[in-house]
Scaffold this motif. Sequence first.
Motif, PDB file in Angstrom:
ATOM      1  N   PRO A 175       0.894  -1.165  -0.031  1.00 46.89           N
ATOM      2  CA  PRO A 175       0.177   0.072   0.206  1.00 46.89           C
ATOM      3  C   PRO A 175       0.790   1.255   0.191  1.00 46.89           C
ATOM      4  N   ILE A 176       1.933   1.309   0.671  1.00 49.53           N
ATOM      5  CA  ILE A 176       2.766   2.466   0.465  1.00 49.53           C
ATOM      6  C   ILE A 176       3.195   2.645  -0.911  1.00 49.53           C
ATOM      7  N   ALA A 177       3.725   1.637  -1.467  1.00 49.34           N
ATOM      8  CA  ALA A 177       4.123   1.899  -2.943  1.00 49.34           C
ATOM      9  C   ALA A 177       3.079   2.521  -3.881  1.00 49.34           C
ATOM     10  N   ASP A 178       1.874   1.959  -3.480  1.00 45.98           N
ATOM     11  CA  ASP A 178       0.728   2.423  -4.281  1.00 45.98           C
ATOM     12  C   ASP A 178       0.412   3.761  -4.212  1.00 45.98           C
ATOM     13  N   LYS A 179       0.391   4.324  -2.857  1.00 53.86           N
ATOM     14  CA  LYS A 179       0.013   5.678  -2.621  1.00 53.86           C
ATOM     15  C   LYS A 179       1.372   6.763  -2.976  1.00 53.86           C
ATOM     16  N   ALA A 180       2.462   5.871  -3.062  1.00 51.64           N
ATOM     17  CA  ALA A 180       3.774   6.952  -3.474  1.00 51.64           C
ATOM     18  C   ALA A 180       3.731   7.184  -4.689  1.00 51.64           C
ATOM     19  N   ILE A 181       3.520   6.142  -5.685  1.00 53.85           N
ATOM     20  CA  ILE A 181       3.525   6.568  -6.906  1.00 53.85           C
ATOM     21  C   ILE A 181       2.390   7.365  -7.485  1.00 53.85           C
ATOM     22  N   MET A 182       1.291   7.347  -6.909  1.00 58.01           N
ATOM     23  CA  MET A 182       0.069   7.968  -7.390  1.00 58.01           C
ATOM     24  C   MET A 182       0.225   9.544  -6.813  1.00 58.01           C
ATOM     25  N   GLY A 183       0.656   9.431  -5.451  1.00 58.88           N
ATOM     26  CA  GLY A 183       0.942  10.872  -5.005  1.00 58.88           C
ATOM     27  C   GLY A 183       2.104  11.731  -5.496  1.00 58.88           C
ATOM     28  N   ALA A 184       3.075  10.988  -5.812  1.00 59.43           N
ATOM     29  CA  ALA A 184       4.108  11.651  -6.433  1.00 59.43           C
ATOM     30  C   ALA A 184       3.694  12.148  -7.718  1.00 59.43           C
ATOM     31  N   ALA A 185       2.930  11.505  -8.648  1.00 60.40           N
ATOM     32  CA  ALA A 185       2.504  12.040  -9.722  1.00 60.40           C
ATOM     33  C   ALA A 185       1.550  13.312  -9.845  1.00 60.40           C
ATOM     34  N   LEU A 186       0.497  13.165  -8.583  1.00 60.63           N
ATOM     35  CA  LEU A 186      -0.357  14.317  -8.410  1.00 60.63           C
ATOM     36  C   LEU A 186       0.362  15.584  -8.099  1.00 60.63           C
ATOM     37  N   ILE A 187       1.353  15.404  -7.208  1.00 60.03           N
ATOM     38  CA  ILE A 187       2.180  16.550  -6.659  1.00 60.03           C
ATOM     39  C   ILE A 187       2.959  17.097  -7.784  1.00 60.03           C
ATOM     40  N   CYS A 188       3.568  16.204  -8.512  1.00 62.05           N
ATOM     41  CA  CYS A 188       4.540  16.658  -9.633  1.00 62.05           C
ATOM     42  C   CYS A 188       3.452  17.511 -10.624  1.00 62.05           C
ATOM     43  N   LEU A 189       2.601  17.027 -10.964  1.00 67.54           N
ATOM     44  CA  LEU A 189       1.828  17.738 -12.153  1.00 67.54           C
ATOM     45  C   LEU A 189       0.886  18.934 -11.369  1.00 67.54           C
ATOM     46  N   SER A 190       0.640  18.983 -10.189  1.00 66.82           N
ATOM     47  CA  SER A 190       0.215  20.210  -9.544  1.00 66.82           C
ATOM     48  C   SER A 190       1.335  21.251  -9.380  1.00 66.82           C
ATOM     49  N   SER A 191       2.573  20.972  -9.007  1.00 65.43           N
ATOM     50  CA  SER A 191       3.819  21.670  -8.736  1.00 65.43           C
ATOM     51  C   SER A 191       4.249  22.447 -10.354  1.00 65.43           C
ATOM     52  N   LEU A 192       3.689  21.641 -11.300  1.00 66.50           N
ATOM     53  CA  LEU A 192       4.174  22.317 -12.597  1.00 66.50           C
ATOM     54  C   LEU A 192       2.813  23.008 -13.288  1.00 66.50           C
ATOM     55  N   GLY A 193       1.843  23.184 -12.550  1.00 66.04           N
ATOM     56  CA  GLY A 193       0.639  24.027 -12.998  1.00 66.04           C
ATOM     57  C   GLY A 193       0.005  23.216 -14.166  1.00 66.04           C
ATOM     58  N   ASP A 194      -0.073  21.861 -14.104  1.00 65.51           N
ATOM     59  CA  ASP A 194      -0.746  21.115 -15.097  1.00 65.51           C
ATOM     60  C   ASP A 194      -2.153  20.461 -14.548  1.00 65.51           C
ATOM     61  N   LEU A 195      -2.216  20.537 -13.306  1.00 71.52           N
ATOM     62  CA  LEU A 195      -3.295  19.932 -12.657  1.00 71.52           C
ATOM     63  C   LEU A 195      -3.595  20.686 -11.305  1.00 71.52           C
TER      64      LEU A 195
END
Length: 232
Positions: free
Chosen positions: A96-116
Amino acid sequence: MTGVPASAAGGGSVARATKAAPRQVSLWNIANILTMIRLGLVPAFVALMLVAGGHDPAWRSLAWAAFTIAMITDLFDGELARRYNLVTDFGKIADPIADKAIMGAALICLSSLGDLSWWVTGVIVARELGITLMRFWVIRHGVIPASRGGKMKTLAQGVGVGMYILALTGPLATLRWWVMAVAVVLTVLTAADYVRQAVVLRRAGLAAASGGPVAAVRPEPADLPQEEPRER
């Protein structure tokens, strides 16, 4: 003398002891290796997302490939662990840590780049963390299995985030907005359903523990990540 050979006389207890011995599962099994690969892909994915300011189509394509591989391993590790009895304490924690880590990392990267939008990231991340805490709240009373809605939520999130990682334009850029909208709606609905069933399960467990009358409540399946039935 009993006429029974000593080896036969002790055979029953030896056989029972042998049968009762727990099966030792190696940490280095295929299910755990897939989970480790997914964990290792998280920093690689983040690095690929942020290269060249985070908006180079070629690097974003490589980031998408890393994200897709991570999501594919997520489909297989839990299934392999259950089918071949490869359950380990490491897998129960790391999966479950791996599941949340990859999805959370993707979401945070997208938002920090202004895409989401950050509110989309906040809703999804808050939901996953909240459900994890809720699971600990009711774990001693029972486990609620993953539902069809939860699986649809996971699929919609994976497809939507994957489309945002790619540098899409035109109709595909519009389509990804709608896919993510569906993912957010399913995220909220499955969270509400999980909370409802968790409350019912906890009340039934407390009633049983106190010796009071227990209603015949059979919780409907709710969404557990990746949650309990997939854990190893």
